[in-house]
Design a protein around this motif. Structure first.
Motif, PDB file in Angstrom:
ATOM      1  N   GLY A 174      50.611  37.676  32.463  1.00  0.00           N
ATOM      2  CA  GLY A 174      49.593  36.948  33.215  1.00  0.00           C
ATOM      3  C   GLY A 174      49.946  36.632  34.650  1.00  0.00           C
ATOM      4  O   GLY A 174      49.230  35.890  35.315  1.00  0.00           O
TER       5      GLY A 174
ATOM      6  N   CYS B 295      51.003  46.936  29.888  1.00  0.00           N
ATOM      7  CA  CYS B 295      50.817  45.490  30.043  1.00  0.00           C
ATOM      8  C   CYS B 295      51.291  44.754  28.799  1.00  0.00           C
ATOM      9  O   CYS B 295      50.934  45.110  27.673  1.00  0.00           O
ATOM     10  CB  CYS B 295      49.345  45.178  30.317  1.00  0.00           C
ATOM     11  SG  CYS B 295      49.002  43.418  30.524  1.00  0.00           S
TER      12      CYS B 295
ATOM     13  N   PHE C 180      42.290  39.580  39.337  1.00  0.00           N
ATOM     14  CA  PHE C 180      42.757  39.725  37.964  1.00  0.00           C
ATOM     15  C   PHE C 180      42.430  38.503  37.112  1.00  0.00           C
ATOM     16  O   PHE C 180      42.323  37.394  37.610  1.00  0.00           O
ATOM     17  CB  PHE C 180      44.286  39.901  37.927  1.00  0.00           C
ATOM     18  CG  PHE C 180      44.791  41.068  38.716  1.00  0.00           C
ATOM     19  CD1 PHE C 180      44.679  42.361  38.236  1.00  0.00           C
ATOM     20  CD2 PHE C 180      45.402  40.879  39.946  1.00  0.00           C
ATOM     21  CE1 PHE C 180      45.156  43.439  38.956  1.00  0.00           C
ATOM     22  CE2 PHE C 180      45.887  41.945  40.676  1.00  0.00           C
ATOM     23  CZ  PHE C 180      45.772  43.225  40.181  1.00  0.00           C
TER      24      PHE C 180
ATOM     25  N   CYS D  88      54.982  42.408  38.628  1.00  0.00           N
ATOM     26  CA  CYS D  88      54.648  42.799  37.255  1.00  0.00           C
ATOM     27  C   CYS D  88      55.895  43.384  36.579  1.00  0.00           C
ATOM     28  O   CYS D  88      56.420  44.410  37.021  1.00  0.00           O
ATOM     29  CB  CYS D  88      53.531  43.849  37.246  1.00  0.00           C
ATOM     30  SG  CYS D  88      53.098  44.397  35.580  1.00  0.00           S
TER      31      CYS D  88
ATOM     32  N   GLY E 239      46.237  41.682  30.796  1.00  0.00           N
ATOM     33  CA  GLY E 239      45.670  41.750  32.136  1.00  0.00           C
ATOM     34  C   GLY E 239      44.327  42.450  32.169  1.00  0.00           C
ATOM     35  O   GLY E 239      44.092  43.424  31.455  1.00  0.00           O
TER      36      GLY E 239
ATOM     37  N   ILE F  57      45.009  48.438  35.769  1.00  0.00           N
ATOM     38  CA  ILE F  57      46.130  47.995  34.932  1.00  0.00           C
ATOM     39  C   ILE F  57      46.275  48.989  33.795  1.00  0.00           C
ATOM     40  O   ILE F  57      45.298  49.313  33.113  1.00  0.00           O
ATOM     41  CB  ILE F  57      45.896  46.581  34.365  1.00  0.00           C
ATOM     42  CG1 ILE F  57      45.859  45.550  35.490  1.00  0.00           C
ATOM     43  CG2 ILE F  57      46.978  46.218  33.351  1.00  0.00           C
ATOM     44  CD1 ILE F  57      45.541  44.137  35.034  1.00  0.00           C
TER      45      ILE F  57
ATOM     46  N   VAL G 113      42.859  37.449  32.512  1.00  0.00           N
ATOM     47  CA  VAL G 113      43.406  37.910  31.239  1.00  0.00           C
ATOM     48  C   VAL G 113      42.269  37.934  30.222  1.00  0.00           C
ATOM     49  O   VAL G 113      41.354  37.108  30.277  1.00  0.00           O
ATOM     50  CB  VAL G 113      44.571  37.026  30.732  1.00  0.00           C
ATOM     51  CG1 VAL G 113      45.779  37.178  31.628  1.00  0.00           C
ATOM     52  CG2 VAL G 113      44.172  35.584  30.622  1.00  0.00           C
TER      53      VAL G 113
ATOM     54  N   CYS H 286      49.759  38.506  37.229  1.00  0.00           N
ATOM     55  CA  CYS H 286      48.741  39.046  38.133  1.00  0.00           C
ATOM     56  C   CYS H 286      47.590  38.053  38.304  1.00  0.00           C
ATOM     57  O   CYS H 286      47.124  37.817  39.423  1.00  0.00           O
ATOM     58  CB  CYS H 286      48.233  40.396  37.646  1.00  0.00           C
ATOM     59  SG  CYS H 286      47.592  40.405  35.955  1.00  0.00           S
TER      60      CYS H 286
END
Length: 63
Positions: A15, A11, A25, A55, A33, A6, A27, A17
């Motif tokens: 969230g 990013c 993945f 994304c 991420g 990532i 957070v 992902c």
């Protein structure tokens, strides 16, 4: 095997992902991420592909 990363500069912490591929993945404490595993398990490849496509910032990279 595919490797995932990532781009922290891109990013924005949506969230998606982590919701789509929680085995790959998560957070961090700031909501950004976080990659849990560098190598994508074969069973998670379709989920990672979906996370890449959804994304909004195109911050997920698979190599």
């Amino acid at each position: 095997m595919s490797h995932v990363s990532i781009d922290g500069a891109k990013c924005q912490g949506h969230g998606r992902c982590a919701l789509i591929a929680p085995e790959v993945f998560d957070v961090d404490d700031l909501g950004m991420g976080l990659v849990l595993v560098d190598e994508v398990p074969p069973a998670a490849e379709a989920d990672v592909d979906e996370a890449v496509l959804t994304c909004p910032e195109n911050a997920i990279h698979v190599r």
